[in-house]
Design a protein around this motif. Sequence first.
Motif, PDB file in Angstrom:
ATOM      1  N   TYR A  20       1.124  22.155  -4.148  1.00  0.00           N
ATOM      2  CA  TYR A  20       1.666  21.755  -2.840  1.00  0.00           C
ATOM      3  C   TYR A  20       3.149  22.116  -2.724  1.00  0.00           C
ATOM      4  CZ  TYR A  20      -2.751  19.886  -1.572  1.00  0.00           C
ATOM      5  OH  TYR A  20      -4.093  19.809  -1.244  1.00  0.00           O
ATOM      6  N   THR A  21       3.818  22.252  -3.856  1.00  0.00           N
ATOM      7  CA  THR A  21       5.210  22.729  -3.831  1.00  0.00           C
ATOM      8  C   THR A  21       5.225  24.200  -3.412  1.00  0.00           C
ATOM      9  OG1 THR A  21       5.768  21.132  -5.554  1.00  0.00           O
ATOM     10  CG2 THR A  21       7.340  22.914  -5.199  1.00  0.00           C
ATOM     11  N   VAL A  22       4.242  24.959  -3.895  1.00  0.00           N
ATOM     12  CA  VAL A  22       4.125  26.371  -3.477  1.00  0.00           C
ATOM     13  C   VAL A  22       3.909  26.445  -1.957  1.00  0.00           C
ATOM     14  CG1 VAL A  22       2.681  28.460  -3.650  1.00  0.00           C
ATOM     15  CG2 VAL A  22       3.280  27.164  -5.723  1.00  0.00           C
ATOM     16  N   PHE A  23       3.054  25.576  -1.445  1.00  0.00           N
ATOM     17  CA  PHE A  23       2.787  25.562   0.005  1.00  0.00           C
ATOM     18  C   PHE A  23       4.068  25.287   0.793  1.00  0.00           C
ATOM     19  CE2 PHE A  23       1.833  22.861   3.753  1.00  0.00           C
ATOM     20  CZ  PHE A  23       1.238  23.829   4.553  1.00  0.00           C
ATOM     21  N   GLU A  24       4.828  24.274   0.380  1.00  0.00           N
ATOM     22  CA  GLU A  24       6.052  23.919   1.116  1.00  0.00           C
ATOM     23  C   GLU A  24       7.159  24.964   0.911  1.00  0.00           C
ATOM     24  OE1 GLU A  24       5.992  21.696   3.303  1.00  0.00           O
ATOM     25  OE2 GLU A  24       4.475  20.220   2.709  1.00  0.00           O
TER      26      GLU A  24
END
Length: 431
Positions: A20-24
């Motif tokens: 989810y860090t990659v997504f953000e």
Amino acid sequence: MAAKKLDAIIFGASGFTGKYTVFEAVSVLKGLSWGIAGRNQEKLQSVLKEMGAKSKTDLSQTPIVIADVNNEASLLEMAKRCRIVVNTAGPYRFFGEKVVKACIEAGTHHVDVSGEPQYMETMQLRYHDLAKERGVYVISACGFDSIPADMGVTFVEKNFDGVVNSVENFVHMGVKGGTKGTGSAALNTGTWESAIHAIANRRESVAIRRKLFPERLPKFQPSLKARSPLSRAVEVDNKVILPFPETDRSVVMRSQRFLYEQEKKRPVQMQAYMTYPSWFAASVVVLFASVIGILAKFSFGRQLLLKYPGVFSGGMASREGPSEARMERSFFRMTMKATGWPKSEQLAESSDQYSSPPTKTLTVQVTGPNPGYGSTCVALLSTAKTILNESDKMPGTGGVLPPGAAFRKTNLISELEKHEHGIKFEIVANK
């Protein structure tokens, strides 16, 4: 020819928080060059594919670096390839130190989302001077633990127009429209594991703190007493309160201590509470917490807790982590009530004591979506971006610091407010 240095690398990118860090990162790190790192090329590629689809962005050209916590040379190589490592590979108690060490050796900054006081304080004890010497910032607690609380206190002090004596923080966690149909899980097991180990090793903290802070801070009056568990708080519509777990308070206290020692600022006292709609809801939490607290003390008990997270968390933790529907609808709201004295009554020295009781109050609200994996990831990336862009507004040349001490004079708060899954800070009452 060596590959061009990246601005940031997200380490542990195939874990739950990592992906989810990659997504953000697609939105928060716009304009910066970033890559991802972890042990397994295939898993990392599939994260790029999944999060590329979710963010409607082609991530297939994102650099992938293979790095493993059990291979220190690979960590050093990774750290040398970028200006900052965004570390999402917990529990940090087991995996954090090697990454911090590699970063300091490479002269690379490091941020993580640890909420484990023992890890954070041990890093400060062991590496603060070395990090300063190497010009490296190592900042933990850059997620829901403890950006809203630590930057919340910063926001309070900025807007108080006087001297703050104490802040009481009431934390409400909710799911918009209720949890029906979203599954009960709110955490993935990595987060659960970190919590279990932190509870099990609470005792260590005392010993670490004695070494870290041999001198006690002076006592400031009036002292802020903890409220009794299961009492009702008028500040938040008479909700029932329980003490909030250790992290926020320990992080805020470290920031306040740093500012007292470096800038002679009077330290703010702080207490934090979770709020519940009823005594029944709060009592259920007390029951689960007591069972966990007892079991976590024994290795057999810890094995049970780690093996059956769903059972012992009342369904709150699961291997798969929360569903997308649950994450999209969950939010947090912190109500911070500060009391102190107006500017007109400011004392000459920060260590002087007031003879009159505090007369001024300020109430601030800090809110954000998906505390576990949405606003946490935005906060983490925003701290990385702030170090890259505004290190000239940060204290000294580097060091192992809590966020409130590190980012007090930067624009981190406005950065956090810019993003869809960011964090809002607002004044609700000023008397």
